[in-house]
Enzyme design. Structure first.
Site, PDB file in Angstrom:
ATOM      1  N   GLN A   1      -3.168   1.354  -2.043  1.00 26.33           N
ATOM      2  CA  GLN A   1      -2.423   1.494  -0.790  1.00 26.33           C
ATOM      3  C   GLN A   1      -3.362   1.623   0.411  1.00 26.33           C
ATOM      4  OE1 GLN A   1      -0.202   4.930  -2.032  1.00 26.33           O
ATOM      5  NE2 GLN A   1      -2.071   5.995  -2.618  1.00 26.33           N
TER       6      GLN A   1
ATOM      7  N   GLN B   1       5.348  21.648   0.288  1.00 30.02           N
ATOM      8  CA  GLN B   1       4.536  22.104  -0.868  1.00 30.02           C
ATOM      9  C   GLN B   1       5.097  23.394  -1.465  1.00 30.02           C
ATOM     10  OE1 GLN B   1       2.251  19.841  -1.167  1.00 30.02           O
ATOM     11  NE2 GLN B   1       1.275  19.362   0.789  1.00 30.02           N
TER      12      GLN B   1
ATOM     13  N   ASP C   1       5.175  15.055  -7.469  1.00 26.36           N
ATOM     14  CA  ASP C   1       4.954  15.031  -6.016  1.00 26.36           C
ATOM     15  C   ASP C   1       4.525  13.614  -5.652  1.00 26.36           C
ATOM     16  OD1 ASP C   1       4.333  15.454  -3.401  1.00 26.36           O
ATOM     17  OD2 ASP C   1       2.527  16.626  -3.790  1.00 26.36           O
TER      18      ASP C   1
ATOM     19  N   ASP D   1       7.072   7.447  -1.886  1.00 23.59           N
ATOM     20  CA  ASP D   1       8.395   6.815  -1.988  1.00 23.59           C
ATOM     21  C   ASP D   1       8.418   5.715  -3.058  1.00 23.59           C
ATOM     22  OD1 ASP D   1       9.551   8.312   0.098  1.00 23.59           O
ATOM     23  OD2 ASP D   1       8.454   7.105   1.547  1.00 23.59           O
TER      24      ASP D   1
HETATM   25  N1  SAM Z   1       4.575  14.981   0.133  1.00 14.99           N
HETATM   26  C1  SAM Z   1       4.563  13.584   0.039  1.00 14.99           C
HETATM   27  C2  SAM Z   1       5.813  12.868   0.417  1.00 14.99           C
HETATM   28  O1  SAM Z   1       6.868  13.104  -0.176  1.00 14.99           O
HETATM   29  O2  SAM Z   1       5.723  12.040   1.306  1.00 14.99           O
HETATM   30  C3  SAM Z   1       3.961  13.108  -1.212  1.00 14.99           C
HETATM   31  C4  SAM Z   1       2.517  13.338  -1.073  1.00 14.99           C
HETATM   32  S1  SAM Z   1       1.444  12.942  -2.323  1.00 14.99           S
HETATM   33  C5  SAM Z   1       0.137  12.470  -1.249  1.00 14.99           C
HETATM   34  C6  SAM Z   1       2.011  11.488  -3.125  1.00 14.99           C
HETATM   35  C7  SAM Z   1       0.936  10.945  -4.037  1.00 14.99           C
HETATM   36  O3  SAM Z   1       1.515  10.286  -5.156  1.00 14.99           O
HETATM   37  C8  SAM Z   1       0.004   9.934  -3.375  1.00 14.99           C
HETATM   38  O4  SAM Z   1      -1.266  10.504  -3.248  1.00 14.99           O
HETATM   39  C9  SAM Z   1       0.025   8.754  -4.311  1.00 14.99           C
HETATM   40  O5  SAM Z   1      -1.235   8.127  -4.456  1.00 14.99           O
HETATM   41  C10 SAM Z   1       0.520   9.387  -5.607  1.00 14.99           C
HETATM   42  N2  SAM Z   1       1.093   8.435  -6.560  1.00 14.99           N
HETATM   43  C11 SAM Z   1       1.892   7.382  -6.272  1.00 14.99           C
HETATM   44  N3  SAM Z   1       2.215   6.732  -7.395  1.00 14.99           N
HETATM   45  C12 SAM Z   1       1.614   7.383  -8.425  1.00 14.99           C
HETATM   46  C13 SAM Z   1       1.575   7.173  -9.821  1.00 14.99           C
HETATM   47  N4  SAM Z   1       2.214   6.151 -10.385  1.00 14.99           N
HETATM   48  N5  SAM Z   1       0.866   8.047 -10.584  1.00 14.99           N
HETATM   49  C14 SAM Z   1       0.212   9.093 -10.007  1.00 14.99           C
HETATM   50  N6  SAM Z   1       0.199   9.321  -8.678  1.00 14.99           N
HETATM   51  C15 SAM Z   1       0.901   8.489  -7.893  1.00 14.99           C
END
Ligand code: SAM
Length: 297
Positions: A48, A79, A173, A176
């Site tokens: 991304q 959080q 966490d 989208d």
């Molecule tokens: N608080 C946030 C929100 O709802 O907008 C979410 C924050 S956190 C930074 C989301 C994280 O999920 C990102 O760092 C992203 O890289 C990670 N992520 C997305 N898809 C994933 C996957 N398939 N496995 C593990 N992590 C993933």
């Protein structure tokens, strides 16, 4: 000047005349805008686009694929709620898994619990972790807890290798359901989560907004009801920089069995800013339009 900060999937969030506008097919017809004082980081990982900018009202802002993930000022509302709703719902959680959560904020909140022995995190994108350590030290402080084991990889692949009944709590966490997180909203993923949880364990997942995504919430709800058989609830929180808010704790736990305010393990983190036992209970009270859809399943 207009700078596109989205990915090829969304491609439309922009910085125009010094304002970042969060434009996405996930919320057609609306855009939340924040003034950009300074772009602090812009990069493209394998998964991304990653950007950090400074805003006078919310402090530093983390943006992935053109979508705001967290800001220094309001991250506590997300959080603390996504962590303490599940962890305070069961006595003595010991093993916790965080999927996503690369910024470290959920780890920071889990690290407040003296009962917790093991905190595993599986985040897909190392760039998010590195950027958070550089620009968001108050969230990334979560990585400093010696109970944390970091796995960089896909959450679905990670869960496939987890032994049955390993975790007391799993917190999803995620970003989208467009891009790398898409699978984290689908039924096979929740089947893997169910296998990885011990009987009586709980999962809490970021489940989008009652204003924008009732259909997504309905789908997650019906999948979870089929898979977990136990109770499934939707709770919400208010994060001003999200056009979307909500989580899915799987047990009906309006009354927390644990009071995290009284756990003094990591006092250096300071007091909680958002969560308390009253908010815990109140988060399950839904507006009527959402209650009709979510509870009538
Ligand atoms: N608080 C946030 C929100 O709802 O907008 C979410 C924050 S956190 C930074 C989301 C994280 O999920 C990102 O760092 C992203 O890289 C990670 N992520 C997305 N898809 C994933 C996957 N398939 N496995 C593990 N992590 C993933």
């Amino acid at each position: 000047a207009s700078v596109s900060v989205g990915s090829s999937q969304d491609g439309i969030s922009t910085i125009k005349l010094g304002w970042f506008s969060e434009i996405s097919p996930m919320w057609p017809g609306e855009a939340h805008s924040l003034q950009v004082e300074k772009v602090l980081f812009q990069g493209k990982s394998d998964y991304q686009n990653v950007m950090v900018f400074q805003n006078s009202a919310y402090g530093k802002v983390l943006v992935l694929d053109g979508v705001i993930q967290c800001t220094e000022r309001d991250e506590c509302a997300y959080q603390e709620m996504i962590t303490h709703l599940p962890l305070c719902s069961i006595p003595n959680p010991k093993k916790v898994l965080v999927i996503g959560g690369g910024d470290g904020g959920v780890l920071r909140e889990v690290s407040r619990y003296s009962s917790v022995e093991q905190i595993d995190i599986c985040e897909i994108d190392k760039m998010v972790i590195d950027v958070s350590k550089q620009f968001f030290p108050k969230m990334a402080v979560g990585y400093e807890d010696p109970r944390v084991n970091l796995h960089v990889g896909d959450g679905v692949a990670f869960l496939k290798d987890v032994l049955e009944g390993t975790y007391d709590v799993i917190i999803v966490d995620s970003s989208d359901p467009i891009g790398p997180a898409q699978e984290l909203f689908e039924k096979p993923f929740f089947q893997l989560v169910a296998k990885a949880l011990r009987p009586g364990g709980v999962v809490c997942t970021q489940a989008e907004s009652i204003w924008l995504h009732l259909h997504i919430i309905e789908d997650i709800g019906s999948n979870c009801r089929q898979i977990f058989k136990g109770s499934v609830n939707y709770a919400w929180t208010s994060v001003p920089t999200y056009p979307r808010q909500g989580k899915w704790p799987p047990v009906d736990f309006r009354h927390p069995v644990y009071h995290i305010e009284e756990d003094h393990l990591n006092e250096s983190l300071g007091p909680l800013k958002f969560y308390n036992s009253e908010i815990h209970a109140a988060a399950f009270c839904l507006p009527s339009f959402a209650k009709r859809v979510i509870d009538n399943k």
